[in-house]
Design a protein around this motif. Structure first.
Motif, PDB file in Angstrom:
ATOM      1  N   ARG A 139       1.137  -0.882  -0.088  1.00 25.81           N
ATOM      2  CA  ARG A 139      -0.031  -0.444  -0.028  1.00 25.81           C
ATOM      3  C   ARG A 139       0.922   1.546  -0.123  1.00 25.81           C
ATOM      4  N   PRO A 140       1.241   1.579  -1.388  1.00 29.54           N
ATOM      5  CA  PRO A 140       2.638   3.103  -1.561  1.00 29.54           C
ATOM      6  C   PRO A 140       1.951   4.179  -0.436  1.00 29.54           C
ATOM      7  N   GLY A 141       2.770   5.002  -0.071  1.00 29.02           N
ATOM      8  CA  GLY A 141       2.905   5.441   1.469  1.00 29.02           C
ATOM      9  C   GLY A 141       2.517   7.029  -0.225  1.00 29.02           C
ATOM     10  N   ALA A 142       2.926   7.381  -1.423  1.00 19.80           N
ATOM     11  CA  ALA A 142       2.676   8.476  -1.934  1.00 19.80           C
ATOM     12  C   ALA A 142       0.839   8.611  -2.878  1.00 19.80           C
ATOM     13  N   PRO A 143       0.267   9.274  -2.493  1.00 18.54           N
ATOM     14  CA  PRO A 143      -1.403   8.333  -3.054  1.00 18.54           C
ATOM     15  C   PRO A 143      -1.557   9.094  -4.416  1.00 18.54           C
ATOM     16  N   SER A 144      -0.952   9.021  -5.217  1.00 19.39           N
ATOM     17  CA  SER A 144      -0.349   9.577  -6.492  1.00 19.39           C
ATOM     18  C   SER A 144      -0.049   7.661  -7.113  1.00 19.39           C
ATOM     19  N   ARG A 145       0.716   6.945  -5.157  1.00 19.34           N
ATOM     20  CA  ARG A 145       0.777   5.138  -6.438  1.00 19.34           C
ATOM     21  C   ARG A 145      -0.082   4.420  -5.800  1.00 19.34           C
ATOM     22  N   LEU A 146      -0.798   4.679  -5.433  1.00 17.13           N
ATOM     23  CA  LEU A 146      -2.056   4.156  -4.677  1.00 17.13           C
ATOM     24  C   LEU A 146      -2.597   2.699  -5.412  1.00 17.13           C
ATOM     25  N   GLY A 147      -2.878   2.891  -6.777  1.00 11.05           N
ATOM     26  CA  GLY A 147      -3.761   2.685  -7.828  1.00 11.05           C
ATOM     27  C   GLY A 147      -2.952   1.422  -8.602  1.00 11.05           C
ATOM     28  N   GLU A 148      -1.409   1.836  -8.171  1.00  9.98           N
ATOM     29  CA  GLU A 148      -0.883   0.730  -9.047  1.00  9.98           C
ATOM     30  C   GLU A 148      -0.127  -0.472  -8.644  1.00  9.98           C
ATOM     31  N   ALA A 149      -0.541  -0.382  -6.812  1.00 12.11           N
ATOM     32  CA  ALA A 149      -0.882  -2.401  -6.422  1.00 12.11           C
ATOM     33  C   ALA A 149      -1.690  -2.880  -6.905  1.00 12.11           C
ATOM     34  N   ALA A 150      -2.681  -2.052  -7.479  1.00  9.19           N
ATOM     35  CA  ALA A 150      -4.090  -2.947  -7.338  1.00  9.19           C
ATOM     36  C   ALA A 150      -3.885  -3.656  -9.235  1.00  9.19           C
ATOM     37  N   GLU A 151      -3.740  -2.155 -10.396  1.00  4.67           N
ATOM     38  CA  GLU A 151      -2.772  -3.204 -11.009  1.00  4.67           C
ATOM     39  C   GLU A 151      -2.161  -4.101 -11.675  1.00  4.67           C
ATOM     40  N   MET A 152      -0.898  -4.711  -9.621  1.00  3.89           N
ATOM     41  CA  MET A 152       0.124  -5.315 -10.155  1.00  3.89           C
ATOM     42  C   MET A 152      -1.019  -7.022  -9.605  1.00  3.89           C
ATOM     43  N   ALA A 153      -1.459  -6.307  -8.689  1.00  2.00           N
ATOM     44  CA  ALA A 153      -2.334  -7.527  -7.587  1.00  2.00           C
ATOM     45  C   ALA A 153      -2.194  -9.296  -9.064  1.00  2.00           C
ATOM     46  N   PRO A 154      -2.693  -8.750  -9.963  1.00  2.00           N
ATOM     47  CA  PRO A 154      -4.038  -9.857 -11.199  1.00  2.00           C
ATOM     48  C   PRO A 154      -2.405 -10.678 -11.757  1.00  2.00           C
ATOM     49  N   HIS A 199      15.323   1.503  10.419  1.00  2.00           N
ATOM     50  CA  HIS A 199      15.455   3.351  10.253  1.00  2.00           C
ATOM     51  C   HIS A 199      15.833   3.532   8.473  1.00  2.00           C
ATOM     52  N   THR A 200      15.355   4.360   8.163  1.00  3.55           N
ATOM     53  CA  THR A 200      16.219   5.277   6.305  1.00  3.55           C
ATOM     54  C   THR A 200      16.903   6.150   6.549  1.00  3.55           C
ATOM     55  N   PRO A 201      17.843   6.856   6.354  1.00  6.69           N
ATOM     56  CA  PRO A 201      18.301   8.176   6.833  1.00  6.69           C
ATOM     57  C   PRO A 201      17.538   9.066   6.069  1.00  6.69           C
ATOM     58  N   ARG A 261       7.780   7.243   2.966  1.00  4.85           N
ATOM     59  CA  ARG A 261       6.707   6.250   2.390  1.00  4.85           C
ATOM     60  C   ARG A 261       6.068   4.774   3.207  1.00  4.85           C
ATOM     61  N   THR A 262       7.047   4.593   4.408  1.00  5.81           N
ATOM     62  CA  THR A 262       6.705   3.572   5.271  1.00  5.81           C
ATOM     63  C   THR A 262       6.148   3.734   6.166  1.00  5.81           C
ATOM     64  N   ASN A 263       5.181   3.225   6.879  1.00  5.98           N
ATOM     65  CA  ASN A 263       5.155   3.795   8.483  1.00  5.98           C
ATOM     66  C   ASN A 263       5.000   2.689   9.428  1.00  5.98           C
ATOM     67  N   ALA A 264       4.949   2.664  10.720  1.00  2.00           N
ATOM     68  CA  ALA A 264       5.106   1.830  11.863  1.00  2.00           C
ATOM     69  C   ALA A 264       3.667   0.857  11.856  1.00  2.00           C
ATOM     70  N   GLY A 297      -4.736  -1.941   5.516  1.00  2.72           N
ATOM     71  CA  GLY A 297      -5.133  -0.731   6.412  1.00  2.72           C
ATOM     72  C   GLY A 297      -5.341   0.296   6.164  1.00  2.72           C
ATOM     73  N   ALA A 298      -6.265   0.753   6.966  1.00  2.00           N
ATOM     74  CA  ALA A 298      -6.535   2.565   6.053  1.00  2.00           C
ATOM     75  C   ALA A 298      -5.424   3.436   6.879  1.00  2.00           C
ATOM     76  N   GLU A 299      -5.077   3.092   7.274  1.00  4.09           N
ATOM     77  CA  GLU A 299      -4.023   3.525   7.599  1.00  4.09           C
ATOM     78  C   GLU A 299      -2.044   3.469   8.066  1.00  4.09           C
ATOM     79  N   SER A 300      -2.375   2.036   6.979  1.00  7.67           N
ATOM     80  CA  SER A 300      -1.279   1.718   6.732  1.00  7.67           C
ATOM     81  C   SER A 300      -0.237   1.518   5.114  1.00  7.67           C
ATOM     82  N   PHE A 301       1.007   2.203   5.969  1.00 10.96           N
ATOM     83  CA  PHE A 301       1.052   2.750   3.831  1.00 10.96           C
ATOM     84  C   PHE A 301       3.424   1.555   4.123  1.00 10.96           C
ATOM     85  N   ILE A 302       3.191   1.464   2.818  1.00 10.33           N
ATOM     86  CA  ILE A 302       4.529   0.571   2.878  1.00 10.33           C
ATOM     87  C   ILE A 302       4.688   0.095   1.165  1.00 10.33           C
TER      88      ILE A 302
END
Length: 264
Positions: free
Chosen positions: A84-99, A161-163, A137-140, A113-118
């Motif tokens: 579930r990408p953390g950049a809003p403009s990229r959210l749809g890319e994951a659904a395109e990959m799933a099939p 942690h990413t620098p 782009r990736t949260n707890a 999760g609605a609060e999950s980004f990774i």
């Protein structure tokens, strides 16, 4: 067979004309689509040279960053996890990959999760653990959800942690073999790779840290001779690939493919 460096399959996606609207931390100019495609062709040809099956998906004009397929999924031997990408403009890319993942894997799960980004760029898979870097782009919540999903498959996850100011964890590191990690000194100095052999990239060549070990080859971006020589001196077969256009969008070698050996 080592699942972290040996693969039978890869998925890539051709860059779209909309790539000029791709996300970037610093604007260094728009990428040249024709040159990017030429580099992409070399990348795919090199993966195929190892004997792997490379699936090249068509461009997605609606998603300017969709060439960077790694962020859409985590592919493990037991199954795939749709991110579930953390950049809003990229959210749809994951659904395109799933099939495409469902066509190759017997089990595909997803971060929901609605609060999950990774994003996959923050995930480094080794033989002993999965390291996930907290970043912009990736949260707890995303990391915790991923940990729950991969636990039944026998994988342990460790949060690191990413620098600061670095887009993704793997912007600054990559796996060279089951025990060896290529890293920037700003990342390795954190101690996150204690227990691994670490090869640091040359000073001033931090952009060379994102490579991929794909079967018998290490693919790295062209233009970093001291780091190239250090990797070769350590016994690896290195192949340099042009990356000037992807670099304008903060992209590197790992971003351009999903690499895996699926089990149906």
């Amino acid at each position: 067979m080592s699942f972290s460096i040996q693969f039978t399959h890869a998925i890539t996606r051709r860059p779209a004309a909309s790539i000029t609207r791709g996300l970037r931390a610093v604007d260094t100019g728009n990428p040249d689509l024709a040159l990017m495609q030429a580099h992409h062709d070399s990348y795919i040809a090199t993966l195929r040279e190892t004997g792997a099956t490379v699936i090249e998906l068509p461009p997605l004009d609606a998603y300017p960053d969709s060439v960077f397929v790694e962020d859409t999924a985590l592919c493990l031997p037991q199954g795939a996890v749709v991110m579930r990408p953390g950049a809003p403009s990229r959210l749809g890319e994951a659904a395109e990959m799933a099939p495409h993942l469902h066509a190759l894997y017997g089990e595909v799960v997803g971060i929901t999760g609605a609060e999950s980004f990774i994003e996959g760029g923050d995930i480094l898979v080794t033989e002993r653990e999965i390291l996930v870097g907290r970043s912009a782009r990736t949260n707890a919540a995303g990391i915790a959800e991923l940990a729950r999903l991969v636990a039944p498959w026998g994988h342990e996850l460790r949060e690191v942690h990413t620098p600061p100011g670095v887009l993704h964890f793997k912007t600054d590191c990559s796996l060279l073999d089951v025990d060896t990690i290529l890293s920037t000194t700003r990342l390795s100095a954190s101690g996150c790779f204690d227990g691994y052999r670490v090869i640091d990239v040359a000073e001033g060549e931090e952009a060379a840290a994102n490579t991929i070990r794909f079967n018998d080859l290490v693919l790295m971006p062209a233009g970093f001779p001291r780091t190239r020589d250090a990797i070769a001196a350590a016994g690896y077969t290195v192949r340099e690939i042009g990356n000037s256009e992807c670099a304008k969008l903060d992209g590197g070698m790992s971003c351009l493919s999903l690499r895996f050996t699926p089990r149906k």
